[in-house]
Design a protein around this motif. Structure first.
Motif, PDB file in Angstrom:
ATOM      1  N   GLN A 157      45.520  45.136  38.771  1.00 45.79           N
ATOM      2  CA  GLN A 157      45.675  45.870  37.266  1.00 45.79           C
ATOM      3  C   GLN A 157      44.311  45.972  36.750  1.00 45.79           C
ATOM      4  OE1 GLN A 157      48.983  44.311  34.912  1.00 45.79           O
ATOM      5  NE2 GLN A 157      47.398  43.570  33.360  1.00 45.79           N
ATOM      6  N   THR A 182      42.505  47.372  33.200  1.00 42.01           N
ATOM      7  CA  THR A 182      42.686  47.643  31.538  1.00 42.01           C
ATOM      8  C   THR A 182      41.089  47.970  31.387  1.00 42.01           C
ATOM      9  OG1 THR A 182      42.307  45.288  31.242  1.00 42.01           O
ATOM     10  CG2 THR A 182      44.638  46.083  31.345  1.00 42.01           C
ATOM     11  N   THR A 201      47.618  49.536  30.161  1.00 45.49           N
ATOM     12  CA  THR A 201      46.750  49.640  31.507  1.00 45.49           C
ATOM     13  C   THR A 201      46.265  50.913  31.862  1.00 45.49           C
ATOM     14  OG1 THR A 201      48.857  49.774  32.640  1.00 45.49           O
ATOM     15  CG2 THR A 201      48.083  47.602  32.349  1.00 45.49           C
TER      16      THR A 201
END
Length: 484
Positions: A438, A440, A447
């Motif tokens: 993931q 960010t 995201t």
């Protein structure tokens, strides 16, 4: 790096205490004010002699002490160079040396043009007024700059002390100039703001007669050390209980002259800050980058690779001086981008970043320095998660560029990029993504989309940046979870 071990030598503590006592007794010969300090030493040294595990006054033992955790976690500090050199405010804080040590024609002409005939350096001291010194305003500024610690010059090589040193008669900030305890006032304000307090202290004094006599003897005598340097170090620790001692002025003499190891053994074993205090590496002419707590190695040191020992880079907004110069030019100052780049590179290599400002003789941190500090603070407000309490990652920078740097916290990796890619796609070849990856961006909600790079690593689609006539900020951070 192997875990540091604590030295448990059963006899070492006694030797360290005896050495401290010997220095204290020697110091008692200097008269009334000195006797009071000597008695403080005596009590400090004798009190806990029978306490637990102790460090010996030798480098093998002292170097084994684990560094208190707060220092590595802090990452960002502010350095303050302030003293009588702030009065001529010209050339650099080495003004006295260049003028009367090297007899520089440039400095001699400056004094002849600006000051009355027969002016001495001591004549500058009454003009060091600190009229506009408001310590709580300084503390607020440093806090907004993101500093977790502040280091103040208590005494530079000129020998003038910014507190009422009992062994610096009439050459200290209580007896002349400000008539204030500058060290104590700033310390109180910083502690109210929960900022760690460090004290810079020069071992040598260029023109002190005691030091010059010891130097003439080939440093076989130690009158200056016993009557001046060591009494002041003990006084600073007992009076202000600093979190850090930033030693300097070490380069002319060996440890056997400075008695550094005896002082550090007392500091680590018996002082009121023995469990929390941090020191640097400038304690003798061959100590730098080899002995002490963390390493400075050299001013503005850049290792180029990941060191195995905790270190700190000290830098200055004014690229030509550490003390304030009234004639500085904007082109001679670091800009926001340069400061952030130095910070990021330093922290990626496991270092702390100590950024210097020089206040005026009145105690003003000039607006251009304030602006630079506040710009750093704004950047840290957004990106500090990647800086404070971080650790170096397995890779410090992208192989193909010096504009992408890495830090980490546990399994989380931070990639800090200093130039925004033109196509809004950031390519990172070092992290290995997984299905759980993931991405960010600090300061942006949500995201970011990513895909595996055709080679290795990943391609990250960054948020769209609207065109702007202003230069973009310097440095952004993507947070990577689920990568290796």
């Amino acid at each position: 790096m192997a875990a540091p071990r604590r030295c448990l030598g059963s006899h070492g503590g006694g030797r360290g205490a005896v050495a401290s006592v010997a220095m204290a007794v020697g110091a008692l010969t200097s008269g009334g004010r000195m006797a009071a300090v000597g008695l403080l030493w005596l009590a400090a040294a004798l009190g806990p002699v029978l306490a637990g595990p102790r460090y010996r006054p030798d480098w093998d033992s002292l170097d084994s002490r684990p560094l208190p955790a707060w220092f590595d976690q802090a990452k960002v500090g502010v350095f303050v160079h302030w003293g009588v050199f702030s009065v001529p405010a010209w050339g650099s804080e080495w003004f006295w040396w260049h003028w009367q040590g090297e007899h520089s024609p440039e400095y001699q002409r400056f004094v002849q043009r600006r000051y009355p005939p027969h002016t001495t350096y001591a004549d500058f001291a009454p003009r060091f007024t600190a009229h506009d010194f408001h310590p709580r305003e300084w503390a607020q500024l440093f806090q907004r700059a993101g500093a977790r610690y502040v280091v103040l010059t208590t005494k530079h090589h000129e020998g003038f002390t910014n507190w009422g040193s009992p062994v610096s008669w009439n050459w200290n900030s209580l007896d002349t100039g400000p008539h204030r305890d500058l060290v104590g006032e700033l310390g109180q304000a910083l502690r109210e703001s929960n900022i760690h307090y460090g004290l810079y202290h020069s071992l040598l004094e260029w023109f002190n007669p005691l030091y010059l006599a010891d130097k003439e003897s080939g440093f076989k005598t130690q009158n200056f050390v016993l009557k001046k340097t060591m009494p002041e170090l003990y006084d600073l620790v007992l009076k202000y209980k600093p979190d850090l001692i930033w030693s300097d002025g070490d380069w002319e003499a060996p440890e056997s002259y400075w008695n550094s190891t005896s002082f550090l053994a007392w500091l680590y074993n018996d002082s009121p800050v023995k469990d929390t205090v941090v020191v640097n590496d400038r304690w003798c002419n061959n100590c730098s980058c080899h002995h002490g707590g963390y390493y400075n190695c050299a001013d503005k040191y850049k290792p180029g690779t990941l060191p195995t020992h905790k270190w700190e880079m000290c830098s200055s907004i004014d690229k030509l001086s550490w003390g304030y110069r009234s004639d500085m030019n904007i082109s001679e100052l670091m800009d926001e981008a340069s400061i952030i780049e130095e910070l990021v590179q330093t922290v990626s290599f496991g270092g702390n970043y100590l950024l210097n400002v020089g206040p005026t003789k009145e105690g003003v941190i000039v607006p251009i320095f304030q602006e630079r500090l506040l710009a750093l603070g704004r950047w840290l407000d957004t990106n500090g998660e990647a800086i404070y309490e971080s650790k170096p990652w397995r890779v410090q920078m992208e192989n193909s560029t010096d504009t992408v740097w890495y830090t980490s916290k546990g399994p989380v990796v931070y990639a800090i990029f200093l130039i925004w890619p033109r196509d809004n796609v950031l390519e990172l070849s070092s992290p290995t993504p997984s299905p759980a990856t993931q991405v960010t961006m600090l300061g942006f909600a949500g995201t970011l989309k990513w895909q595996e790079s055709p080679g290795k690593g990943l391609l990250i689609t960054l948020p769209y940046m609207l065109p702007s006539p202003l230069p973009p900020q310097s440095g952004w951070t993507v947070k990577l979870e689920g990568v290796k």
